[in-house]
Design a protein around this motif. Sequence first.
Motif, short mmCIF file in Angstrom:
data_model
loop_
_atom_site.label_atom_id
_atom_site.label_comp_id
_atom_site.label_asym_id
_atom_site.label_seq_id
_atom_site.Cartn_x
_atom_site.Cartn_y
_atom_site.Cartn_z
N PRO A 1 1.00 -1.11 -0.44
CA PRO A 1 -0.28 -0.29 -0.09
C PRO A 1 0.97 1.00 -0.19
O PRO A 1 2.30 1.53 1.16
N LEU A 2 0.36 2.17 -0.90
CA LEU A 2 0.91 3.70 -1.12
C LEU A 2 1.72 4.09 0.20
O LEU A 2 2.51 4.68 0.49
N GLU A 3 0.87 3.92 1.06
CA GLU A 3 1.10 4.64 2.68
C GLU A 3 2.03 4.48 4.03
O GLU A 3 2.60 4.42 4.21
N LEU A 4 1.87 2.67 3.15
CA LEU A 4 3.04 2.15 3.74
C LEU A 4 4.35 2.51 3.15
O LEU A 4 5.79 2.24 3.85
N VAL A 5 4.89 3.22 2.24
CA VAL A 5 6.21 2.93 1.09
C VAL A 5 7.33 4.15 1.91
O VAL A 5 8.35 3.85 2.33
N PRO A 6 6.53 5.69 2.72
CA PRO A 6 7.38 5.83 3.31
C PRO A 6 7.84 5.33 4.45
O PRO A 6 9.31 5.88 4.92
N LEU A 7 7.21 4.49 5.49
CA LEU A 7 8.18 3.46 6.34
C LEU A 7 8.69 2.65 6.17
O LEU A 7 9.48 2.83 6.76
N ALA A 8 8.67 1.89 4.80
CA ALA A 8 9.30 0.58 4.33
C ALA A 8 10.64 2.21 3.97
O ALA A 8 11.93 1.55 4.56
N GLN A 9 10.91 3.23 3.43
CA GLN A 9 12.22 3.78 3.07
C GLN A 9 13.38 4.06 4.93
O GLN A 9 13.61 3.79 4.54
N GLN A 10 11.98 4.36 5.61
CA GLN A 10 12.83 4.71 7.26
C GLN A 10 13.70 3.68 7.16
O GLN A 10 14.69 3.56 7.87
N ARG A 11 13.40 2.61 7.07
CA ARG A 11 13.40 0.83 7.51
C ARG A 11 14.69 1.29 6.83
O ARG A 11 15.83 0.40 7.27
N ILE A 12 14.53 1.00 5.77
CA ILE A 12 15.75 0.31 4.54
C ILE A 12 16.76 1.19 5.18
O ILE A 12 18.06 0.75 5.34
N VAL A 13 16.64 2.77 5.16
CA VAL A 13 17.83 3.27 5.13
C VAL A 13 18.34 3.11 6.62
O VAL A 13 19.77 3.18 7.30
N GLU A 14 17.74 3.16 7.67
CA GLU A 14 17.91 2.51 9.24
C GLU A 14 19.05 1.19 9.59
O GLU A 14 19.61 1.50 9.71
N THR A 15 18.40 0.83 8.39
CA THR A 15 18.76 -0.65 8.53
C THR A 15 20.42 -0.94 7.78
O THR A 15 21.18 -1.19 7.99
N CYS A 16 20.16 -0.18 6.30
CA CYS A 16 21.18 -0.25 5.96
C CYS A 16 22.63 0.90 6.94
O CYS A 16 24.01 0.13 7.11
N ARG A 17 22.21 1.61 7.46
CA ARG A 17 23.29 2.43 8.05
C ARG A 17 23.71 1.44 8.92
O ARG A 17 24.94 1.24 10.06
N GLN A 18 22.68 1.04 9.87
CA GLN A 18 23.37 -0.22 10.91
C GLN A 18 24.52 -1.07 11.26
O GLN A 18 25.11 -1.57 11.05
N LEU A 19 23.91 -1.32 9.65
CA LEU A 19 25.15 -3.01 8.63
C LEU A 19 25.78 -2.10 7.78
O LEU A 19 26.93 -2.52 7.50
N ASN A 20 25.90 -0.50 7.82
CA ASN A 20 27.01 0.32 7.21
C ASN A 20 27.52 -0.14 5.74
O ASN A 20 28.03 -0.77 5.19
N LYS A 21 26.09 -0.12 5.43
CA LYS A 21 25.92 -0.24 3.80
C LYS A 21 25.38 0.91 3.36
O LYS A 21 24.24 1.48 3.90
N PRO A 22 25.74 0.98 2.42
CA PRO A 22 25.39 2.34 1.45
C PRO A 22 23.83 1.81 0.84
O PRO A 22 23.50 1.29 0.70
#
Length: 420
Positions: A200-221
């Motif tokens: 659902p479109l309204e979940l895309v911003p939440l998914a984006q934030q989760r992906i960005v944070e996960t990458c940062r924690q695992l040290n991947k650009p």
Amino acid sequence: DTKVPNHSKTKFLPTANPSSSSNPLVTGPNGFRSTRRTKLVCTIGPVTSGFEELEGLAVGGMNVARINMCHGTREWHKAVIDKVRRLNEEKGFAVAVMMDTEGSEIHMSDLGGASSAKAEDWLDIDFGIAEGVDFIAVSFVKSAEVINHLKSYIKARSRDGDIAVVAKIESVDSLRNLEEIIQASDGAMVARGDLGAQIPLELVPLAQQRIVETCRQLNKPVIVASQLLESMIEYPTPTRAEVADVSEAVRQRADALMLSGESAMGQYPDKALTVLRSVSLRIEKWWREEKRHEVMDLPDISSSLSDSISEEICNSAAKMANNLEVDALFVYTKRGDMASLLSRNRPDCPIFAFTEDASVRRRLNLQWGLIPFRLGFSDDMESNLNRTFALLKARGMIKSGDLVIAVSDMLQSIQVMNVP
């Protein structure tokens, strides 16, 4: 002596007029503290594939040129790659090349666990390996297995096995297995267009934030992609909603923002790039002023003692840099690992990264806050420091008296000093 041994042809900066406002490395009276930290990826298409157009994008701040294999012939893409190489060679840029397979799913078959995809996709991947691209972005990644197969395939076939694999997160499956996919990859792309068709479109911003944070924690650009400035394909100015969207990605501290159609076939590619650049600069400055030293909880990611030492050094250096309000961090790195660890901390000051390897330099150009240079190292750290000081002083990037912190993965050391 600012001569750089081993690499007589290496230039360190665009040869654009240094006072020109379009030069992304010129920062005005505020010196280097005001440089843009968020990296910019441009998809190259018919309107931007000429040498002058590519140079215009590089001067305007493009860090990575993306070629999308679902449009154009391999010959056309090869010509673009050659032009980017020439641009780097002649003008001193370090623009990296990312190839996007974009094709059908690369899925696992039962044939002894080998990956299979349309033959076309594998031909594209073989093309990318032969051309020595810096990144291959893979579509429809459902599990870490796909990434691991592709990485061993590349390792077996490429001269130095140095191509980074970026997982495009664009399906429910990739969200379900997000941590393991990112762990296996060398970076991730938030492919919001395809994601929006799957959840659902309204979940895309939440998914984006989760992906960005996960990458940062695992040290991947991580790259935030698709429909950032969609209206600018046709119009010279963005909508307010688009600017707010770009601002949010910068505020989340994503490594990079990506233009797709805006730079491939839009009428205003340079203007779209300027919007990304100016919004990034503005939000980053606001963040440094308003939210100083807000720290994210970063888990330990090292598996060996040596890596743990490097990680501790970088975490400490970034913290000290903020507390002491230093003017710059310097990192001397063979493979780029310590530069990445510094970037992961998102310190307030710019990070100058020095490496001997041209492909490491280009890959670092995707990571937040890193300004990568190529430099032949000597065994004497003092001599490396003095050469880099002279080099950056000559280019107006630092001045005598500036406070800097230098770290090195050759000595696993940390030094605080004033520029002589």
